[in-house]
Enzyme design. Structure first.
Site, short mmCIF file in Angstrom:
data_model
loop_
_atom_site.label_atom_id
_atom_site.label_comp_id
_atom_site.label_asym_id
_atom_site.label_seq_id
_atom_site.Cartn_x
_atom_site.Cartn_y
_atom_site.Cartn_z
N TRP A 1 40.84 43.30 33.68
CA TRP A 1 41.13 43.08 32.26
C TRP A 1 39.99 42.38 31.52
O TRP A 1 40.06 42.21 30.31
CB TRP A 1 42.41 42.26 32.12
CG TRP A 1 42.55 41.15 33.12
CD1 TRP A 1 43.31 41.19 34.26
CD2 TRP A 1 41.91 39.87 33.13
NE1 TRP A 1 43.19 40.01 34.97
CE2 TRP A 1 42.34 39.19 34.30
CE3 TRP A 1 41.02 39.22 32.27
CZ2 TRP A 1 41.90 37.91 34.62
CZ3 TRP A 1 40.59 37.94 32.60
CH2 TRP A 1 41.02 37.30 33.76
N ASN A 2 38.97 41.92 32.23
CA ASN A 2 38.00 41.05 31.55
C ASN A 2 37.00 41.81 30.67
O ASN A 2 36.53 41.30 29.67
CB ASN A 2 37.28 40.14 32.54
CG ASN A 2 36.66 40.87 33.70
OD1 ASN A 2 37.01 42.01 33.96
ND2 ASN A 2 35.74 40.24 34.37
N GLY B 1 37.70 43.60 40.66
CA GLY B 1 38.80 42.66 40.49
C GLY B 1 38.68 41.53 41.48
O GLY B 1 37.57 41.16 41.90
N SER B 2 39.82 41.01 41.89
CA SER B 2 39.80 39.82 42.75
C SER B 2 39.43 40.20 44.19
O SER B 2 39.67 41.33 44.64
CB SER B 2 41.18 39.16 42.74
OG SER B 2 42.13 40.03 43.31
N GLU C 1 33.57 45.52 43.62
CA GLU C 1 32.85 44.50 42.84
C GLU C 1 33.85 43.39 42.61
O GLU C 1 34.80 43.56 41.83
CB GLU C 1 32.36 45.13 41.54
CG GLU C 1 31.17 44.38 40.96
CD GLU C 1 31.63 43.33 39.97
OE1 GLU C 1 31.70 42.15 40.39
OE2 GLU C 1 31.91 43.68 38.84
N CYS D 1 32.81 38.17 36.05
CA CYS D 1 32.50 37.98 37.47
C CYS D 1 31.16 37.25 37.62
O CYS D 1 30.97 36.50 38.56
CB CYS D 1 32.48 39.32 38.20
SG CYS D 1 31.42 40.54 37.42
P1 NDP Z 1 43.45 41.91 40.54
O1 NDP Z 1 42.37 42.03 41.55
O2 NDP Z 1 44.82 41.74 41.04
O3 NDP Z 1 43.47 43.19 39.57
C1 NDP Z 1 42.40 44.07 39.37
C2 NDP Z 1 42.92 45.50 39.25
O4 NDP Z 1 43.54 45.90 40.47
C3 NDP Z 1 43.98 45.68 38.18
O5 NDP Z 1 43.85 46.97 37.61
C4 NDP Z 1 45.25 45.57 38.97
O6 NDP Z 1 46.35 46.14 38.33
C5 NDP Z 1 44.88 46.35 40.20
N1 NDP Z 1 45.71 46.08 41.37
C6 NDP Z 1 46.48 45.00 41.62
N2 NDP Z 1 47.06 45.10 42.84
C7 NDP Z 1 46.63 46.28 43.36
C8 NDP Z 1 46.87 46.95 44.59
N3 NDP Z 1 47.63 46.43 45.54
N4 NDP Z 1 46.26 48.14 44.80
C9 NDP Z 1 45.45 48.67 43.87
N5 NDP Z 1 45.20 48.09 42.68
C10 NDP Z 1 45.77 46.90 42.43
O7 NDP Z 1 43.02 40.76 39.57
P2 NDP Z 1 43.96 39.81 38.73
O8 NDP Z 1 44.18 40.45 37.44
O9 NDP Z 1 45.16 39.40 39.52
O10 NDP Z 1 43.04 38.51 38.56
C11 NDP Z 1 43.10 37.52 39.57
C12 NDP Z 1 41.75 36.90 39.81
O11 NDP Z 1 40.80 37.89 40.15
C13 NDP Z 1 41.15 36.21 38.60
O12 NDP Z 1 41.64 34.92 38.52
C14 NDP Z 1 39.70 36.26 38.90
O13 NDP Z 1 39.38 35.17 39.73
C15 NDP Z 1 39.53 37.55 39.69
N6 NDP Z 1 39.03 38.68 38.87
C16 NDP Z 1 37.76 39.09 39.05
C17 NDP Z 1 37.26 40.09 38.27
C18 NDP Z 1 35.85 40.56 38.39
O14 NDP Z 1 35.31 41.12 37.44
N7 NDP Z 1 35.23 40.39 39.54
C19 NDP Z 1 38.05 40.74 37.25
C20 NDP Z 1 39.41 40.29 37.18
C21 NDP Z 1 39.85 39.29 37.96
P3 NDP Z 1 47.30 45.20 37.45
O15 NDP Z 1 46.44 44.45 36.48
O16 NDP Z 1 48.13 46.18 36.77
O17 NDP Z 1 48.01 44.29 38.42
#
Ligand code: NDP
Length: 517
Positions: free
Chosen positions: A148-149, A221-222, A243, A277
């Site tokens: 989402w960022n 993502g995370s 990433e 990130c």
């Molecule tokens: P997530 O890693 O959970 O989400 C990233 C993406 O993965 C979203 O589209 C999410 O969908 C999707 N997703 C979630 N669970 C699954 C799964 N089991 N299988 C496949 N896809 C999945 O990040 P969060 O939004 O929970 O953020 C948590 C932490 O992650 C933050 O506090 C930050 O520290 C880190 N983060 C790092 C980022 C980066 O750019 N490196 C970006 C965002 C977060 P949905 O949103 O619908 O759950």
């Protein structure tokens, strides 16, 4: 907002409400697509992809350029959508789309070159009579799962490169910011492009279904979710690129241009309220300049304006994207203060809705959560170090390894320190700069990821499988030396042949062209 458990969803499984981070109002509702729907979309994409691969890179580049022009014509409207669902200041809502447009221009310009067949020279006698080619063929369906960022920049850059490589793409944006991604889909449809790009909205279950059905996963993502996805990809024997999070250090050397370092670090740490990130999340400052650096940084941060500016460009910082993210950053601040740190700006939770004041922290140590865990919020913890060696040692102690910055007037020294840092990118006297060059890779080491995006030819080839093709250069004999039947006389000849092949066979010996286009 991991949503692998649908029960945690307050809206059931049918729809997801997209909320304004600032006002909490419902901006729109989008479908929360279930696994069967995802599987059906992937089947359809797989069908369409054959033709997409067959039309070739030049024709695909043409479609992507049309998408770019459509996006640029819609810039203001897309910035409105992006800003409303992310809470960013206007200035930041406007920089994402041009980045995607540049990615299209660069990779479309080079696609034919980057994906060209390569003629391979014989490495020995046995392959000498062969015409040998390495070709790059796309994975049929690439799943892009994005956070989402940066609701346009991240999914946009990943989707366009995979499409140019010849793959079909299924994009699953974060449930927090799906509306911007839907604009990409709208553009693709409005230009009348082949049906090889789709967006599927939903929660973590939807994301898992993408992983279950596609042929390659590009995830941002995370680290936690990235690891879970990697496990599943290994089970399915499909490749992935991750990433993930970071804990980027900034190292400020005594000879730094302090004006530049202060401004650069304030921006690098607070851009998008620290929800990047590659945010600077730790600052190590050499002792002789520590106090002056801190004083100037505090002045700089205290002067920043925070709020909701819509189209007016009147604030520097916006809101946090979700209350959950704000709570993580606030916890890191609270735990640091409880353990003896001091907040020189921001800090205490005089709760101000979605906004969290930028917080400069001193008297921190490496045991605190604000120094160890990814904060993803507007904090700047600062540590005094004796010298550059101590800074490098402490910077490398993190389990993350995304990127780093070194602030010095001595470029050669900065580059030497860069080589000692265990991270995927180092910017000397700058921050985030590597991301503005399409020819450079963007990828993390250690717990920050696996693989990289962009990076010249590799940015397209990662979405392809290499295929080796051999064919006779001249009409072949009815037999080959290694074929049946075996026998003592033939064994002697073959032994001699293999020995010669192993020692003298080389490309230069045969003087064949290395590459054809
Ligand atoms: P997530 O890693 O959970 O989400 C990233 C993406 O993965 C979203 O589209 C999410 O969908 C999707 N997703 C979630 N669970 C699954 C799964 N089991 N299988 C496949 N896809 C999945 O990040 P969060 O939004 O929970 O953020 C948590 C932490 O992650 C933050 O506090 C930050 O520290 C880190 N983060 C790092 C980022 C980066 O750019 N490196 C970006 C965002 C977060 P949905 O949103 O619908 O759950």
């Amino acid at each position: 907002m991991s949503g692998s458990d649908t029960a945690q969803h307050p809206f059931g499984t049918g729809e997801i409400e997209v909320l304004s981070p600032i006002h909490g109002t419902v901006l729109a509702k989008v479908p929360n697509e279930r696994p069967e729907a995802v599987a059906a979309i992937v089947r359809e994409l797989r069908e369409q992809q054959r033709e997409w691969e067959a039309i070739g890179s030049a024709a695909r580049a043409g479609w992507l350029r049309e998408l770019r022009d459509w996006l640029l014509a819609q810039q203001d409207r897309i910035a409105d959508v992006l800003q409303s669902e992310s809470g960013k200041p206007r200035a930041e809502a406007e920089i994402e789309l041009p980045f995607v447009a540049e990615a299209i221009s660069y990779f479309a310009r080079h696609a034919t070159e980057f994906l060209a067949d390569e003629r391979i020279r014989p490495s020995g006698l046995l392959s000498a009579p062969k015409r040998m080619t390495r070709i790059h063929r796309p994975y049929p369906v690439v799943g892009v799962i994005s956070p989402w960022n940066f609701p346009m920049l991240i999914p946009g850059a990943d989707a366009v490169t995979a499409l140019l490589a010849g793959a079909a793409v299924l994009l699953k944006p974060s449930e927090v910011t799906p509306l911007t991604a839907l604009e990409l889909q709208r553009g693709w449809r409005e230009i009348g492009a082949p049906a090889v790009f789709a967006v599927v909205t939903g929660d973590g279950v939807t994301g898992s279904a993408v992983v279950e059905n596609v042929d390659y996963v590009q995830f941002t993502g995370s680290t936690r979710t990235g690891q879970a996805i990697a496990h599943r990809c290994v089970d399915r024997m499909i490749p992935y690129s991750l990433e993930l999070g970071g804990k980027d250090p900034a190292i400020v050397l005594a000879d730094a241009d302090l004006d530049r370092a202060v401004r650069g670090i304030a921006w690098g740490a607070l851009l998008n309220s620290g929800q990047a990130c590659v945010s600077i999340e730790r600052v190590y400052v050499e002792a002789p300049i520590h106090d002056e650096f801190v004083a100037r940084l505090v002045d700089q941060v205290a002067a920043l304006r925070q709020g909701d500016d819509r189209v007016h460009h009147t604030v520097d910082l916006g809101a946090m994207a979700t209350p959950a993210q704000r709570a993580i950053a606030q916890r890191h601040i609270d735990e640091a203060l409880d353990a003896g740190a001091r907040a020189l700006t921001g800090g205490d939770d005089g709760y101000n809705g979605a906004f969290l004041a930028p917080t400069v922290l001193v008297d921190v140590d490496d045991t605190m959560s604000c120094m160890r865990e990814e904060t993803f919020g507007p904090t700047i913890p600062i540590v005094k170090v004796a010298d550059a060696d101590e800074a490098v040692r402490r910077a490398n102690q993190s389990g993350y390894g995304l990127s780093a910055s070194v602030w010095t007037r001595d470029r050669a020294r900065g580059e030497r320190i860069a080589r000692a840092l265990e991270v995927g990118a180092v910017n000397v006297d700058d921050v985030v700069a590597n991301l503005f060059e399409m020819g450079l890779p963007h990828g993390g080491w250690k717990r920050s990821g696996s693989g990289a995006r962009l990076g010249g030819a590799a940015g397209l080839r990662k979405y392809t499988r290499q295929q080796a093709i051999t064919a006779p250069r001249v009409r072949p004999l009815p037999w080959e030396p290694l074929w049946y039947p075996y026998g003592p006389r033939k064994a002697r000849v073959v032994r001699w042949l293999l020995a010669v092949a192993a020692t003298v066979g080389s490309a230069s010996m045969w003087r064949l062209p290395a590459r054809t286009r």
